[in-house]
Scaffold this motif. Structure first.
Motif, PDB file in Angstrom:
ATOM      1  N   LEU A 159       8.334  66.039 -40.909  1.00  0.00           N
ATOM      2  CA  LEU A 159       8.052  64.815 -40.155  1.00  0.00           C
ATOM      3  C   LEU A 159       8.415  63.579 -40.978  1.00  0.00           C
ATOM      4  O   LEU A 159       9.131  62.678 -40.507  1.00  0.00           O
ATOM      5  N   VAL A 160       7.948  63.543 -42.237  1.00  0.00           N
ATOM      6  CA  VAL A 160       8.192  62.359 -43.074  1.00  0.00           C
ATOM      7  C   VAL A 160       9.679  62.158 -43.316  1.00  0.00           C
ATOM      8  O   VAL A 160      10.205  61.048 -43.203  1.00  0.00           O
ATOM      9  N   LEU A 161      10.389  63.248 -43.620  1.00  0.00           N
ATOM     10  CA  LEU A 161      11.821  63.118 -43.908  1.00  0.00           C
ATOM     11  C   LEU A 161      12.584  62.687 -42.660  1.00  0.00           C
ATOM     12  O   LEU A 161      13.533  61.899 -42.749  1.00  0.00           O
ATOM     13  N   THR A 162      12.147  63.192 -41.478  1.00  0.00           N
ATOM     14  CA  THR A 162      12.803  62.767 -40.239  1.00  0.00           C
ATOM     15  C   THR A 162      12.608  61.272 -40.024  1.00  0.00           C
ATOM     16  O   THR A 162      13.559  60.538 -39.711  1.00  0.00           O
ATOM     17  N   ILE A 163      11.353  60.810 -40.216  1.00  0.00           N
ATOM     18  CA  ILE A 163      11.090  59.384 -40.034  1.00  0.00           C
ATOM     19  C   ILE A 163      11.901  58.560 -41.031  1.00  0.00           C
ATOM     20  O   ILE A 163      12.521  57.548 -40.680  1.00  0.00           O
ATOM     21  N   LEU A 164      11.954  59.014 -42.295  1.00  0.00           N
ATOM     22  CA  LEU A 164      12.718  58.289 -43.315  1.00  0.00           C
ATOM     23  C   LEU A 164      14.195  58.228 -42.947  1.00  0.00           C
ATOM     24  O   LEU A 164      14.839  57.183 -43.086  1.00  0.00           O
ATOM     25  N   ALA A 165      14.737  59.361 -42.461  1.00  0.00           N
ATOM     26  CA  ALA A 165      16.148  59.384 -42.076  1.00  0.00           C
ATOM     27  C   ALA A 165      16.388  58.397 -40.937  1.00  0.00           C
ATOM     28  O   ALA A 165      17.381  57.665 -40.933  1.00  0.00           O
ATOM     29  N   GLY A 166      15.446  58.373 -39.963  1.00  0.00           N
ATOM     30  CA  GLY A 166      15.569  57.429 -38.859  1.00  0.00           C
ATOM     31  C   GLY A 166      15.557  55.992 -39.355  1.00  0.00           C
ATOM     32  O   GLY A 166      16.386  55.168 -38.936  1.00  0.00           O
ATOM     33  N   LEU A 167      14.627  55.685 -40.272  1.00  0.00           N
ATOM     34  CA  LEU A 167      14.546  54.332 -40.821  1.00  0.00           C
ATOM     35  C   LEU A 167      15.826  53.968 -41.565  1.00  0.00           C
ATOM     36  O   LEU A 167      16.335  52.854 -41.444  1.00  0.00           O
ATOM     37  N   ALA A 168      16.345  54.944 -42.344  1.00  0.00           N
ATOM     38  CA  ALA A 168      17.572  54.678 -43.107  1.00  0.00           C
ATOM     39  C   ALA A 168      18.726  54.402 -42.162  1.00  0.00           C
ATOM     40  O   ALA A 168      19.526  53.480 -42.377  1.00  0.00           O
ATOM     41  N   LEU A 169      18.801  55.195 -41.073  1.00  0.00           N
ATOM     42  CA  LEU A 169      19.862  54.984 -40.092  1.00  0.00           C
ATOM     43  C   LEU A 169      19.730  53.604 -39.448  1.00  0.00           C
ATOM     44  O   LEU A 169      20.714  52.869 -39.291  1.00  0.00           O
ATOM     45  N   GLY A 170      18.482  53.242 -39.083  1.00  0.00           N
ATOM     46  CA  GLY A 170      18.240  51.925 -38.502  1.00  0.00           C
ATOM     47  C   GLY A 170      18.640  50.817 -39.450  1.00  0.00           C
ATOM     48  O   GLY A 170      19.282  49.843 -39.057  1.00  0.00           O
ATOM     49  N   PHE A 171      18.283  50.992 -40.717  1.00  0.00           N
ATOM     50  CA  PHE A 171      18.628  49.992 -41.726  1.00  0.00           C
ATOM     51  C   PHE A 171      20.145  49.866 -41.858  1.00  0.00           C
ATOM     52  O   PHE A 171      20.682  48.757 -41.923  1.00  0.00           O
ATOM     53  N   PHE A 172      20.838  51.034 -41.846  1.00  0.00           N
ATOM     54  CA  PHE A 172      22.289  51.037 -41.967  1.00  0.00           C
ATOM     55  C   PHE A 172      22.926  50.309 -40.779  1.00  0.00           C
ATOM     56  O   PHE A 172      23.808  49.470 -40.943  1.00  0.00           O
ATOM     57  N   ARG A 173      22.420  50.602 -39.582  1.00  0.00           N
ATOM     58  CA  ARG A 173      22.959  49.941 -38.391  1.00  0.00           C
ATOM     59  C   ARG A 173      22.700  48.450 -38.444  1.00  0.00           C
ATOM     60  O   ARG A 173      23.509  47.640 -37.991  1.00  0.00           O
ATOM     61  N   MET A 174      21.541  48.071 -39.001  1.00  0.00           N
ATOM     62  CA  MET A 174      21.219  46.647 -39.062  1.00  0.00           C
ATOM     63  C   MET A 174      22.127  45.920 -40.058  1.00  0.00           C
ATOM     64  O   MET A 174      22.552  44.800 -39.797  1.00  0.00           O
ATOM     65  N   THR A 175      22.431  46.595 -41.183  1.00  0.00           N
ATOM     66  CA  THR A 175      23.361  45.943 -42.122  1.00  0.00           C
ATOM     67  C   THR A 175      24.742  45.806 -41.488  1.00  0.00           C
ATOM     68  O   THR A 175      25.431  44.813 -41.701  1.00  0.00           O
ATOM     69  N   GLN A 176      25.135  46.817 -40.687  1.00  0.00           N
ATOM     70  CA  GLN A 176      26.418  46.715 -39.984  1.00  0.00           C
ATOM     71  C   GLN A 176      26.421  45.530 -39.030  1.00  0.00           C
ATOM     72  O   GLN A 176      27.379  44.754 -38.975  1.00  0.00           O
ATOM     73  N   TRP A 177      25.304  45.407 -38.293  1.00  0.00           N
ATOM     74  CA  TRP A 177      25.173  44.283 -37.358  1.00  0.00           C
ATOM     75  C   TRP A 177      25.236  42.969 -38.126  1.00  0.00           C
ATOM     76  O   TRP A 177      25.927  42.033 -37.728  1.00  0.00           O
ATOM     77  N   PHE A 178      24.513  42.923 -39.257  1.00  0.00           N
ATOM     78  CA  PHE A 178      24.470  41.688 -40.045  1.00  0.00           C
ATOM     79  C   PHE A 178      25.869  41.318 -40.521  1.00  0.00           C
ATOM     80  O   PHE A 178      26.278  40.159 -40.448  1.00  0.00           O
ATOM     81  N   ARG A 179      26.620  42.341 -40.952  1.00  0.00           N
ATOM     82  CA  ARG A 179      27.969  42.069 -41.438  1.00  0.00           C
ATOM     83  C   ARG A 179      28.848  41.560 -40.295  1.00  0.00           C
ATOM     84  O   ARG A 179      29.577  40.585 -40.446  1.00  0.00           O
ATOM     85  N   ARG A 180      28.705  42.203 -39.122  1.00  0.00           N
ATOM     86  CA  ARG A 180      29.569  41.850 -37.995  1.00  0.00           C
ATOM     87  C   ARG A 180      29.244  40.456 -37.471  1.00  0.00           C
ATOM     88  O   ARG A 180      30.122  39.657 -37.223  1.00  0.00           O
ATOM     89  N   GLU A 181      27.923  40.182 -37.332  1.00  0.00           N
ATOM     90  CA  GLU A 181      27.529  38.947 -36.652  1.00  0.00           C
ATOM     91  C   GLU A 181      27.473  37.743 -37.582  1.00  0.00           C
ATOM     92  O   GLU A 181      27.722  36.622 -37.161  1.00  0.00           O
ATOM     93  N   LYS A 182      27.080  37.961 -38.827  1.00  0.00           N
ATOM     94  CA  LYS A 182      26.816  36.823 -39.699  1.00  0.00           C
ATOM     95  C   LYS A 182      27.884  36.633 -40.781  1.00  0.00           C
ATOM     96  O   LYS A 182      28.195  35.518 -41.142  1.00  0.00           O
ATOM     97  N   ILE A 183      28.400  37.744 -41.311  1.00  0.00           N
ATOM     98  CA  ILE A 183      29.306  37.593 -42.446  1.00  0.00           C
ATOM     99  C   ILE A 183      30.763  37.514 -41.995  1.00  0.00           C
ATOM    100  O   ILE A 183      31.515  36.679 -42.472  1.00  0.00           O
ATOM    101  N   ASP A 184      31.129  38.363 -41.014  1.00  0.00           N
ATOM    102  CA  ASP A 184      32.521  38.364 -40.568  1.00  0.00           C
ATOM    103  C   ASP A 184      33.005  37.002 -40.093  1.00  0.00           C
ATOM    104  O   ASP A 184      34.114  36.585 -40.449  1.00  0.00           O
ATOM    105  N   PRO A 185      32.202  36.274 -39.275  1.00  0.00           N
ATOM    106  CA  PRO A 185      32.669  34.943 -38.848  1.00  0.00           C
ATOM    107  C   PRO A 185      32.967  34.020 -40.025  1.00  0.00           C
ATOM    108  O   PRO A 185      33.944  33.277 -39.998  1.00  0.00           O
ATOM    109  N   ILE A 186      32.138  34.097 -41.074  1.00  0.00           N
ATOM    110  CA  ILE A 186      32.372  33.260 -42.247  1.00  0.00           C
ATOM    111  C   ILE A 186      33.662  33.697 -42.927  1.00  0.00           C
ATOM    112  O   ILE A 186      34.492  32.885 -43.327  1.00  0.00           O
ATOM    113  N   LEU A 187      33.797  35.018 -43.005  1.00  0.00           N
ATOM    114  CA  LEU A 187      34.975  35.539 -43.691  1.00  0.00           C
ATOM    115  C   LEU A 187      36.250  35.154 -42.949  1.00  0.00           C
ATOM    116  O   LEU A 187      37.275  34.896 -43.565  1.00  0.00           O
ATOM    117  N   GLU A 188      36.166  35.131 -41.603  1.00  0.00           N
ATOM    118  CA  GLU A 188      37.358  34.770 -40.850  1.00  0.00           C
ATOM    119  C   GLU A 188      37.810  33.361 -41.188  1.00  0.00           C
ATOM    120  O   GLU A 188      39.004  33.077 -41.269  1.00  0.00           O
TER     121      GLU A 188
END
Lengths: 89, 226
Positions: free
Chosen positions: B157-186
């Motif tokens: 149970l704990v490892l499943t929850i941790l994996a889910g959190l890690a996946l969520g965190f990874f998706r959020m960093t992707q979102w952050f890069r796409r929405e906040k950093i990419d426009p600056i980089l462009e």
């Protein structure tokens, strides 16, 4: 006992605040994107920006938005459950 | 070169994460308890592997009495556990009942080798003779069958929850890069391209020691057959 509890609460609150704000901003941004796509694909009449803003206002009132507050509740429920199971069962 | 740095980084990262989880998550042993005792421990280099005084007591001293549970597995291997409160600190077992656990353990002591009382003992932590560290017992209950298979549902149970959190965190960093950093980089994209091109030129000009070494290694390889 009290000192340890205070330290736990401060650490937990700091962490939960960060998670709460990040989740709120992220969720709103996702909602904004979805509303934009919805307008592009289905509505296509009227002002796109106004449609998105209206949708976001609805979202601010929604249950989904308030569920993010669970960030503050769930950890304390888990702690309470753990204290009970570990010590009093 | 950068590739090897990357491999090293991720290897170290995963070794640290996995050993952290292996130390912190609960494990269960089926043992017979042979003795329970209390002895004074002076904490030294190994102090981070010890928890703390009982919740509510003074935690300032450099030494204190620690409860121990000595046990033997069915295959004859010995296991020594400490029995300390984790209190409100790390790891978050919220264990406040060390005294009660010690009493339970004392109650379950096997009277003789011929007549063993098997117990399932839950613990976290490692035994290491070089550091004199012991796993911390967190729970005990009696059982009849020393050979039963224990499925670690809690860890799953704990490892499943941790994996889910890690996946969520990874998706959020992707979102952050796409929405906040990419426009600056462009905005600075063109400048960046220029810098990049210049760096490429520089790299072509100077292959460096490593590049020359790898080129030399490559000369030992067979020529591709056509």
């Amino acid at each position: 006992m009290i000192l340890g509890l205070i330290r736990l609460n401060i650490a937990a609150l700091a962490l939960m605040l960060i998670v709460y704000f990040v989740l709120s901003i992220w969720s709103r941004s996702v909602r904004r994107k979805k509303l934009g796509e919805e307008w592009d694909e289905e509505v296509q009449t009227g002002d796109r920006a106004a449609y998105v803003e209206e949708g976001l206002e609805d979202y601010d009132q929604s249950l989904r938005r308030k569920l993010i507050l669970g960030v503050f509740v769930v950890p304390y429920l888990v702690i309470g459950l753990l204290v009970y199971v570990m010590n009093f069962q | 070169m950068l590739r090897y740095l990357k491999y090293t980084f991720w290897t170290v990262f995963w070794v640290l994460v996995l050993s952290f989880l292996h130390y912190t998550l609960p494990q269960r042993d089926i043992v017979r308890i042979v003795d329970t005792e209390v002895r004074r421990v002076d904490f030294g280099e190994n102090s981070i592997f010890w928890a703390q005084a009982d919740t509510g007591q003074d935690n300032e001293g450099v030494n204190r009495d620690v409860r121990f549970i000595n046990a033997v597995k069915e295959n004859g291997r010995i296991r020594v556990y400490r029995n300390e409160d984790t209190g409100w600190g790390w790891p978050p077992y919220f264990k406040l009942d060390s005294s009660n656990l010690q009493t339970e353990a004392a109650d379950l002591v096997s009277e003789s080798r011929a007549n063993p009382q098997w117990v399932i003992l839950t613990h976290y932590g490692w035994r290491n003779e070089f550091l004199s560290i012991f796993p911390n017992a967190v729970g005990v209950r009696a059982t009849d069958d020393p050979n039963q298979r224990l499925i670690p549902w809690f860890n799953i149970l704990v490892l499943t929850i941790l994996a889910g959190l890690a996946l969520g965190f990874f998706r959020m960093t992707q979102w952050f890069r796409r929405e906040k950093i990419d426009p600056i980089l462009e905005d600075v994209g063109e400048t960046w391209d220029a810098v990049d091109a210049r760096a490429d030129d520089a790299r072509d000009n100077a292959r460096g020691v490593w590049g020359r070494f790898k080129a030399w290694l490559a000369t030992w390889r067979g020529k591709p057959r056509v």
